[in-house]
Design an enzyme around this catalytic site. Structure first.
Site, PDB file in Angstrom:
ATOM      1  N   THR A 245       0.838  -1.195   0.000  1.00 48.73           N
ATOM      2  CA  THR A 245       0.000   0.000   0.000  1.00 48.73           C
ATOM      3  C   THR A 245       0.873   1.245   0.000  1.00 48.73           C
ATOM      4  O   THR A 245       1.818   1.345   0.790  1.00 48.73           O
ATOM      5  CB  THR A 245      -0.907  -0.014   1.249  1.00 48.73           C
ATOM      6  OG1 THR A 245      -1.641  -1.231   1.219  1.00 48.73           O
ATOM      7  CG2 THR A 245      -1.845   1.172   1.270  1.00 48.73           C
ATOM      8  N   CYS A 332      26.280   5.013   8.070  1.00 46.55           N
ATOM      9  CA  CYS A 332      26.047   3.622   7.701  1.00 46.55           C
ATOM     10  C   CYS A 332      27.339   2.822   7.691  1.00 46.55           C
ATOM     11  O   CYS A 332      27.331   1.615   7.727  1.00 46.55           O
ATOM     12  CB  CYS A 332      25.423   3.518   6.317  1.00 46.55           C
ATOM     13  SG  CYS A 332      24.304   4.826   5.980  1.00 46.55           S
TER      14      CYS A 332
END
Ligand code: 7TS
Length: 395
Positions: A245, A332
């Site tokens: 969705t 990261c």
């Protein structure tokens, strides 16, 4: 605006503050217009105009044409995984083209996806950067094998150094040779013009939270006529190319953020650049410091600095205590102890390579913050060098 006035945020390449106009635009889509856009009732259909407007803003923001696709997804890591794994599935798996050409300085979501695909039989070549810290046309020509290269993936701008890659030239070389070209434009949107009507990329990825939109939503541009196997199978959302969705409020926010990012480009190039240069001058006025990459080759908001004799993390802690947020390269990659390939290519000594600190500004950074940060950096450098056994004070 509610901002933390007692702290100074100089880590905008990790993420950015959400622009209040973005937040405001998203707000009605949580508790009022919360329908599933695939529902047939009015709760579903009433969100369509806002979604269409957001998509128009994204198409317009990057210069995409009506026939091109922009797939809305969860982040740039997803978009980059989708391109690389999609190409493996669509092309490499079947041969004869079995190679991905990328660079040694991509974000881990590209590097690690490539490493994973190597385990499935893809051949991956990580191109080195030149003495300026970028991959140039000559390097690409040297590594490109049109008969076996399936995809070239080169970032538009590097997250750690801010260095801008000659993406237009690289994409043109790939186009001439019939090789697909992908660029990770995460650090370029809102900092330099990104226009796919002038730069012949086939795939391009971006992420809203790097340009004052919300975290957890991104986009993947796919040039018209190209096919890419889905990463997520399920419903028919995004024309079957990405099931799940659609996150309506976040899409709406990303649309506004993109429009503002493009509107802001001139400001970024003038005012943000001036503040960046002011901070850079202050850093370089500290003895035995270095900033990676020529200013004119970098995005206007980024500085990767090294302070001889100072452990990067020690300075981050000092600055954090002084209310200044910066980072040691990419958040990261902060666990990694490998020397940074850009430092290696640029012949920056190990001593300096382990002391990289990234300062990244945004359109919300003020001159006062820059001056306070510069003073905190100087104080920290003096303090840490005063207690350092490796820094030769007499030199
Ligand atoms: N590509 C680049 C060039 C990035 O800088 C980042 C995040 C990503 C992809 C991943 O984006 P996301 O949408 O999946 O979050 N870079 C950084 C950074 O430099 N420090 O923290 C995150």
């Amino acid at each position: 605006m509610e901002r933390n006035m007692d702290r100074i945020y100089l880590d905008s390449n990790a993420t950015t503050i959400v622009d209040p106009r973005v937040k405001e635009a998203m707000d009605p889509f949580f508790c009022q217009q919360y329908g599933n856009p695939n529902s047939l009732h009015s709760f579903g259909t009433e969100v369509h105009p806002a979604m269409r407007l957001a998509m128009d803003r994204l198409y317009c923001g990057i210069g995409a044409g009506d026939q091109d696709d922009i797939i809305i997804n969860g982040c740039a890591s997803e978009g980059n995984n989708h391109v690389l794994k999609g190409i493996w599935f669509d092309m490499i798996r079947q041969g004869p083209k079995n190679e991905i050409l990328t660079t040694q300085v991509e974000h881990p979501c590209v590097r690690n996806s490539c490493a994973f695909l190597e385990t499935l039989g893809a051949k991956v070549t990580f191109m080195p950067v030149n003495a300026d810290g970028i991959v140039d046309a000559e390097t690409l020509r040297r590594f490109l094998h049109p008969d076996r290269t399936a995809l070239v993936s080169v970032m538009w701008a590097n997250n750690e150094t801010g260095l801008i890659f000659p993406v237009r030239e690289l994409a043109e070389i790939c186009r001439e040779n019939g090789v697909l070209f992908h660029t990770d434009a995460v650090q370029a949107i809102g900092k330099v013009p990104v226009d796919v009507s002038r730069v012949p990329v086939d795939f391009l990825t971006f992420s809203a939270h790097k340009f004052h939109g919300p975290k957890g939503v991104g986009g993947l541009f796919i040039r018209k006529g190209l096919k890419l196997a889905p990463l997520l199978h399920g419903g028919e959302q995004m024309g079957g190319k990405r099931a799940g969705t659609v996150n309506v409020p976040y899409l709406v926010g990303m649309g506004v953020a993109m429009e503002l990012a493009v509107e802001n480009l001139a400001f970024e190039d003038s005012a943000v650049r001036r503040l960046r240069d002011r901070l850079e001058d202050a850093i370089l006025a500290i003895p035995d410091t270095l900033v990676v990459g020529r200013r004119e080759l970098r995005t206007p908001n980024t500085i990767l600095a090294s302070f001889r004799g100072i452990e990067g993390e020690a300075m981050i802690w000092d600055l954090n205590a002084a209310g200044v947020a910066a980072s040691t390269g990419s958040a990261c990659a902060s666990e990694s102890l490998e020397p940074n390939p850009t430092f290696v290519a640029m012949c920056i000594s190990d001593d300096l390579a382990h002391t990289g600190i990234r300062f990244s500004l945004s359109r919300f950074t003020t001159a006062e913050e820059i001056d306070q940060a510069a003073a905190a950096i100087r104080r920290s450098a003096e303090r840490l060098r005063g207690i350092s056994s490796s820094y030769d004070k007499g030199k």
